[in-house]
Structures are given as structure tokens and as C-alpha cells.
Design a protein around this motif. Sequence first.
Motif, PDB file in Angstrom:
ATOM      1  N   TYR A  17       0.885  -1.235   0.007  1.00 23.40           N
ATOM      2  CA  TYR A  17       0.098   0.007  -0.111  1.00 23.40           C
ATOM      3  C   TYR A  17       0.732   1.281  -0.148  1.00 23.40           C
ATOM      4  O   TYR A  17       0.771   2.141  -1.041  1.00 23.40           O
ATOM      5  N   THR A  21       1.111   3.948  -3.191  1.00 25.07           N
ATOM      6  CA  THR A  21       0.905   5.520  -3.027  1.00 25.07           C
ATOM      7  C   THR A  21       1.874   6.161  -3.326  1.00 25.07           C
ATOM      8  O   THR A  21       1.735   7.117  -4.377  1.00 25.07           O
ATOM      9  N   LYS A  83       3.408   5.578   6.032  1.00 27.42           N
ATOM     10  CA  LYS A  83       2.064   5.110   5.955  1.00 27.42           C
ATOM     11  C   LYS A  83       0.857   6.100   6.499  1.00 27.42           C
ATOM     12  O   LYS A  83       0.093   6.405   5.651  1.00 27.42           O
ATOM     13  N   GLY A 113      -2.939  -2.427  -5.024  1.00 32.09           N
ATOM     14  CA  GLY A 113      -2.462  -2.251  -3.580  1.00 32.09           C
ATOM     15  C   GLY A 113      -2.536  -1.050  -2.989  1.00 32.09           C
ATOM     16  O   GLY A 113      -2.534  -0.934  -2.083  1.00 32.09           O
ATOM     17  N   GLY A 114      -2.763   0.022  -3.865  1.00 33.56           N
ATOM     18  CA  GLY A 114      -2.875   1.459  -3.480  1.00 33.56           C
ATOM     19  C   GLY A 114      -4.284   1.422  -3.083  1.00 33.56           C
ATOM     20  O   GLY A 114      -5.177   0.858  -3.436  1.00 33.56           O
ATOM     21  N   GLY A 115      -4.435   3.034  -2.540  1.00 31.45           N
ATOM     22  CA  GLY A 115      -5.560   3.420  -2.030  1.00 31.45           C
ATOM     23  C   GLY A 115      -6.398   4.205  -3.081  1.00 31.45           C
ATOM     24  O   GLY A 115      -6.066   4.190  -4.192  1.00 31.45           O
TER      25      GLY A 115
END
Length: 224
Positions: A17, A21, A83, A113-115
Motif C-alpha cells: 500500500y 501510493t 503510512k 495495492g494502493g488506495g
Amino acid sequence: MWKITASSGSERIINRYIRSTFQSLVHAIIPPHFREKDSLGTVHVAGALELHVYEYVIWILEHSIALPVKAQLNLMDNNSMAKATAELLDAGAARLIQTGQILYPLTVNAFPGGGLFAALSPLDRLRAITLIELLEINLETLSIPYKNNPELVRNMMDVLNELPMFGQYSEWTAYGTTRLFPPEYRRVEFFPTGWFQTQYPGPAFGYRDFRGFLAVIQHKKVNN
């Protein structure tokens, strides 16, 4: 790196993540492009994503904050600055989406896997950063150390605009296999890519520096 020893599945997910990002961040700030070069036509110029500048940004966020500052920011209990910053970017993306300000559709698989921030188009990612800088997000819901800390939020937006450029155009890319080592163990393995791109020949030690024009002052004799 950010978490070199990821022993559990949850840690691997968090690392993915964070990586995705910041991959999307540096890609938006310094994208690859084509440039005309004499009679050879156009040449591809690598962007920050291809040069792994996201690793530099993550490394700086995780390792460059002094312990007293970490204590002040409540980051001493293994809390990750990278994070928390990734979640801050997602908060800006969420606000952009909720207010109907996105210009292009979301692309979920662009950075797996990113937001939400990673799912935005490059232009919308930049607009999300601007929205965060203007504090048009709910500061109460942010993670520590950004929760109810508008000054830190604004400062970090400046930092996130600067760090990709530092990584891209400094000697960092030339550290190669040693780039994620502590500074004292890094070694320059080749000529920095960013220096090629900007046609910077590198430091020239011993050259004379311009220190202004010679001032000629005429002193008039004063008779007592």
C-alpha cells in the motif's frame, strides 16, 4: 527501506500500500515524457517512477526524522510516517471524489495495492494534493501525526512536492544497489540519470567562483 523485514501478511499488504501510493505520487509529479533530440527524433526521458524515486521519498519519511521530533509527533511506538502520509493522500483523494471534483475516471489497477489516491488520474492526484494543502479535509479523522495538525499537513504537502525532485535530480539514482543503505554506506555506481537529463556535468571542484564585480573606490585627500 520502509519495512525490510515483513514477516506477516498484514505487513506485506501495508508495504505494498505504501509503495503503490508513493509510486503514484512521484509519477504524477515527474512523469516520463518524450523530448526532441537533434536529428535523432524523439527520445524517451525516464520519469520518477522508472527511476524508483518513490523509494527515496519513503526512505526519507521513515529515516530522516530526529528522535526528539518523533517523540513530539507521537511516532515513537513504531508508527510509520510513510503510512500516515499515504493515508493523508487518500484523505485528499476521498474528498476530491466526494465533492465531485475528479476530472477522469478512477483506475483501480494502475498501482495495485494502493488506495484512492493511487486510483486517481495523474492530474487528479495533483489536484488532491492542492485540496489537502488548502485544508479542505477533515483533520479530526486523520492519523497521527496529522490529526488536528494543520501546520504539519501543509508543510508535508510542500515536502511531497520537493522530495521527488531531490531524488530525481540529485546523485541518489546513481547509488544503484546501495541507494537504500544508510548514507555512510552508499556508493556512486554510475553517472546520475537526472544529471544526464538536465545536462549537468557534475561538480567541478577547484573552479573559481564569481564573487561580484571589482569595485574601484577613489579616495579623496582631505586637508586638515
